[in-house]
Design a protein around this motif. Sequence first.
Motif, PDB file in Angstrom:
ATOM      1  N   PHE A   8       0.858  -1.181   0.000  1.00  0.00           N
ATOM      2  CA  PHE A   8       0.000   0.000   0.000  1.00  0.00           C
ATOM      3  C   PHE A   8       0.897   1.234   0.000  1.00  0.00           C
ATOM      4  O   PHE A   8       1.798   1.341   0.835  1.00  0.00           O
ATOM      5  CB  PHE A   8      -0.929  -0.002   1.216  1.00  0.00           C
ATOM      6  CG  PHE A   8      -2.033  -1.023   1.110  1.00  0.00           C
ATOM      7  CD1 PHE A   8      -3.297  -0.646   0.687  1.00  0.00           C
ATOM      8  CD2 PHE A   8      -1.802  -2.355   1.398  1.00  0.00           C
ATOM      9  CE1 PHE A   8      -4.321  -1.581   0.561  1.00  0.00           C
ATOM     10  CE2 PHE A   8      -2.809  -3.309   1.276  1.00  0.00           C
ATOM     11  CZ  PHE A   8      -4.076  -2.916   0.853  1.00  0.00           C
ATOM     12  N   LEU A   9       0.673   2.126  -0.950  1.00  0.00           N
ATOM     13  CA  LEU A   9       1.471   3.340  -1.088  1.00  0.00           C
ATOM     14  C   LEU A   9       0.671   4.518  -0.575  1.00  0.00           C
ATOM     15  O   LEU A   9      -0.505   4.668  -0.935  1.00  0.00           O
ATOM     16  CB  LEU A   9       1.835   3.579  -2.561  1.00  0.00           C
ATOM     17  CG  LEU A   9       3.093   2.895  -3.106  1.00  0.00           C
ATOM     18  CD1 LEU A   9       3.067   1.394  -2.866  1.00  0.00           C
ATOM     19  CD2 LEU A   9       3.267   3.190  -4.589  1.00  0.00           C
ATOM     20  N   VAL A  10       1.287   5.362   0.261  1.00  0.00           N
ATOM     21  CA  VAL A  10       0.555   6.492   0.829  1.00  0.00           C
ATOM     22  C   VAL A  10       1.406   7.754   0.877  1.00  0.00           C
ATOM     23  O   VAL A  10       2.633   7.697   1.007  1.00  0.00           O
ATOM     24  CB  VAL A  10       0.036   6.197   2.262  1.00  0.00           C
ATOM     25  CG1 VAL A  10      -1.006   5.099   2.274  1.00  0.00           C
ATOM     26  CG2 VAL A  10       1.179   5.868   3.207  1.00  0.00           C
ATOM     27  N   SER A  11       0.724   8.874   0.768  1.00  0.00           N
ATOM     28  CA  SER A  11       1.303  10.180   1.047  1.00  0.00           C
ATOM     29  C   SER A  11       0.357  10.890   1.998  1.00  0.00           C
ATOM     30  O   SER A  11      -0.778  11.202   1.630  1.00  0.00           O
ATOM     31  CB  SER A  11       1.470  11.002  -0.238  1.00  0.00           C
ATOM     32  OG  SER A  11       1.680  12.365   0.093  1.00  0.00           O
ATOM     33  N   SER A  12       0.806  11.126   3.222  1.00  0.00           N
ATOM     34  CA  SER A  12      -0.031  11.843   4.190  1.00  0.00           C
ATOM     35  C   SER A  12      -0.213  13.292   3.777  1.00  0.00           C
ATOM     36  O   SER A  12      -1.202  13.928   4.136  1.00  0.00           O
ATOM     37  CB  SER A  12       0.612  11.789   5.583  1.00  0.00           C
ATOM     38  OG  SER A  12       0.790  10.453   5.986  1.00  0.00           O
ATOM     39  N   LEU A  13       0.743  13.808   3.010  1.00  0.00           N
ATOM     40  CA  LEU A  13       0.690  15.194   2.568  1.00  0.00           C
ATOM     41  C   LEU A  13      -0.344  15.387   1.460  1.00  0.00           C
ATOM     42  O   LEU A  13      -1.170  16.292   1.499  1.00  0.00           O
ATOM     43  CB  LEU A  13       2.076  15.629   2.075  1.00  0.00           C
ATOM     44  CG  LEU A  13       2.311  17.112   1.850  1.00  0.00           C
ATOM     45  CD1 LEU A  13       2.238  17.875   3.162  1.00  0.00           C
ATOM     46  CD2 LEU A  13       3.660  17.334   1.178  1.00  0.00           C
ATOM     47  N   GLU A  14      -0.315  14.508   0.457  1.00  0.00           N
ATOM     48  CA  GLU A  14      -1.210  14.631  -0.696  1.00  0.00           C
ATOM     49  C   GLU A  14      -2.452  13.745  -0.582  1.00  0.00           C
ATOM     50  O   GLU A  14      -3.315  13.773  -1.451  1.00  0.00           O
ATOM     51  CB  GLU A  14      -0.436  14.276  -1.970  1.00  0.00           C
ATOM     52  CG  GLU A  14       0.733  15.213  -2.238  1.00  0.00           C
ATOM     53  CD  GLU A  14       1.539  14.810  -3.460  1.00  0.00           C
ATOM     54  OE1 GLU A  14       1.342  13.674  -3.965  1.00  0.00           O
ATOM     55  OE2 GLU A  14       2.366  15.619  -3.906  1.00  0.00           O
ATOM     56  N   PHE A  15      -2.512  12.926   0.466  1.00  0.00           N
ATOM     57  CA  PHE A  15      -3.631  12.010   0.721  1.00  0.00           C
ATOM     58  C   PHE A  15      -3.728  10.857  -0.285  1.00  0.00           C
ATOM     59  O   PHE A  15      -4.717  10.138  -0.300  1.00  0.00           O
ATOM     60  CB  PHE A  15      -4.976  12.763   0.792  1.00  0.00           C
ATOM     61  CG  PHE A  15      -5.276  13.243   2.185  1.00  0.00           C
ATOM     62  CD1 PHE A  15      -4.525  14.253   2.746  1.00  0.00           C
ATOM     63  CD2 PHE A  15      -6.276  12.674   2.927  1.00  0.00           C
ATOM     64  CE1 PHE A  15      -4.774  14.693   4.035  1.00  0.00           C
ATOM     65  CE2 PHE A  15      -6.542  13.099   4.224  1.00  0.00           C
ATOM     66  CZ  PHE A  15      -5.780  14.121   4.770  1.00  0.00           C
ATOM     67  N   SER A  16      -2.706  10.683  -1.108  1.00  0.00           N
ATOM     68  CA  SER A  16      -2.699   9.538  -2.024  1.00  0.00           C
ATOM     69  C   SER A  16      -2.697   8.244  -1.219  1.00  0.00           C
ATOM     70  O   SER A  16      -1.927   8.095  -0.270  1.00  0.00           O
ATOM     71  CB  SER A  16      -1.444   9.568  -2.907  1.00  0.00           C
ATOM     72  OG  SER A  16      -1.359  10.771  -3.611  1.00  0.00           O
ATOM     73  N   GLY A  17      -3.570   7.316  -1.592  1.00  0.00           N
ATOM     74  CA  GLY A  17      -3.595   6.006  -0.957  1.00  0.00           C
ATOM     75  C   GLY A  17      -4.302   5.939   0.381  1.00  0.00           C
ATOM     76  O   GLY A  17      -4.509   4.850   0.917  1.00  0.00           O
ATOM     77  N   VAL A  18      -4.682   7.089   0.938  1.00  0.00           N
ATOM     78  CA  VAL A  18      -5.320   7.109   2.263  1.00  0.00           C
ATOM     79  C   VAL A  18      -6.705   6.471   2.199  1.00  0.00           C
ATOM     80  O   VAL A  18      -7.094   5.696   3.081  1.00  0.00           O
ATOM     81  CB  VAL A  18      -5.375   8.546   2.825  1.00  0.00           C
ATOM     82  CG1 VAL A  18      -6.231   8.606   4.092  1.00  0.00           C
ATOM     83  CG2 VAL A  18      -3.963   9.051   3.122  1.00  0.00           C
ATOM     84  N   HIS A  19      -7.474   6.759   1.136  1.00  0.00           N
ATOM     85  CA  HIS A  19      -8.815   6.192   0.999  1.00  0.00           C
ATOM     86  C   HIS A  19      -8.754   4.664   0.914  1.00  0.00           C
ATOM     87  O   HIS A  19      -9.553   3.958   1.546  1.00  0.00           O
ATOM     88  CB  HIS A  19      -9.509   6.739  -0.253  1.00  0.00           C
ATOM     89  CG  HIS A  19      -9.579   8.234  -0.308  1.00  0.00           C
ATOM     90  ND1 HIS A  19      -8.523   9.005  -0.743  1.00  0.00           N
ATOM     91  CD2 HIS A  19     -10.576   9.091   0.029  1.00  0.00           C
ATOM     92  CE1 HIS A  19      -8.872  10.280  -0.670  1.00  0.00           C
ATOM     93  NE2 HIS A  19     -10.105  10.360  -0.203  1.00  0.00           N
ATOM     94  N   LEU A  20      -7.786   4.163   0.142  1.00  0.00           N
ATOM     95  CA  LEU A  20      -7.654   2.712  -0.015  1.00  0.00           C
ATOM     96  C   LEU A  20      -7.230   2.063   1.300  1.00  0.00           C
ATOM     97  O   LEU A  20      -7.708   0.983   1.656  1.00  0.00           O
ATOM     98  CB  LEU A  20      -6.636   2.394  -1.117  1.00  0.00           C
ATOM     99  CG  LEU A  20      -6.512   0.917  -1.506  1.00  0.00           C
ATOM    100  CD1 LEU A  20      -7.806   0.398  -2.130  1.00  0.00           C
ATOM    101  CD2 LEU A  20      -5.345   0.700  -2.473  1.00  0.00           C
ATOM    102  N   LEU A  21      -6.340   2.725   2.034  1.00  0.00           N
ATOM    103  CA  LEU A  21      -5.878   2.162   3.309  1.00  0.00           C
ATOM    104  C   LEU A  21      -7.019   2.134   4.327  1.00  0.00           C
ATOM    105  O   LEU A  21      -7.164   1.162   5.070  1.00  0.00           O
ATOM    106  CB  LEU A  21      -4.696   2.973   3.837  1.00  0.00           C
ATOM    107  CG  LEU A  21      -3.865   2.285   4.935  1.00  0.00           C
ATOM    108  CD1 LEU A  21      -3.259   0.985   4.427  1.00  0.00           C
ATOM    109  CD2 LEU A  21      -2.766   3.210   5.448  1.00  0.00           C
TER     110      LEU A  21
END
Length: 250
Positions: A220-233
Motif C-alpha cells: 500500500f502506497l501512501v502520502s499523508s501530505l497529498e492524501f494519495s492512498g489514504v482512501h484505499l488504506l
Amino acid sequence: LERSRRTGVVFPLQKLARYLAPGADTARFRLFQPGLAALQRAEALFRSGRDHAIDYVSSAVRMDHAPPPALPEVCFIGRSNVGKSSLIRALFSLSPEVEVRVSKTPGHTKKMNFFKVGKYFTLVDMPGYGYRAPQDFVEMVEAYLQERHNLKRTFLLVDGVVGLQKTDHIAVEMLEEFGIPYVMVLTKIDRASRGLLLKNVLEIQEFVKEKTQGCFPQLFLVSSLEFSGVHLLRCFVAHVTGNLPTVEAS
C-alpha cells in the motif's frame, strides 16, 4: 476528479504499474481493488457522528495497562520518523477532533496509543523503532503481538524513499516468528521520484514473495501530505476488521 487523477489518488500503486515493462506481471498491484460502495462505507467508518464516536482511548507502556481487547484491532508499527503518526492523523482527517500527536522528535512515541472507532474497531499507534527507540521497545511490542488475540492485522510502515532498512527486517522477522498477519505500507511517496519509487516497490514485492509467509502480497502506497492512498488504506482497515460485508472488484 477525472478518472486518471482519481486512480492516482485512490490507487497509487496501480498508477505506478503503468510504468512497468510490457508484459510484466501486475497481479500484485491490484489484489485489493474495492469498488465505490466499499470505499464510501470505509469513509463513513472514519467519520465521527452523534452515534459514532471516534476517540483517543488511552496510552499504555505495558500490556496490563492496555484497554480490554473487546473490539477487532489493527496496529501500526514502523521505524522512527517513518511518518506513522502523520499517516494516522491523515486516516482520521474526517474526524479532526481526534488528537493524534505528531512528534517533532524522532522516536518520541514511547507508548502504545489506542484509538477507538465507534463500536467497530480499535487502532493502535505503536512506538517507533530504530533511532533512539526506548530500550524496552522490543519487550513491549513482542508482548503486544503475542498477547493481543483481537489483533487482526499489523501495518508495517516503510519509508518509500529509502526502502527496507536493517531495522525493518528485524520487525519482519518478529512478525514472521509470531505468525502475525501483516501488510507493508510505503510512506512519503510524494518525496520519491517515480523511478526510485518503482525500484523500491519491485524490490520489496520480490522480498515479500521470496522471504515472507504472513505478509499480504500487495503493498500500500501512501502520502499523508497529498492524501494519495489514504482512501484505499481506510478501506483495507475496514475490510480486515470485518466491517466491509463484501469487497467487490471495480
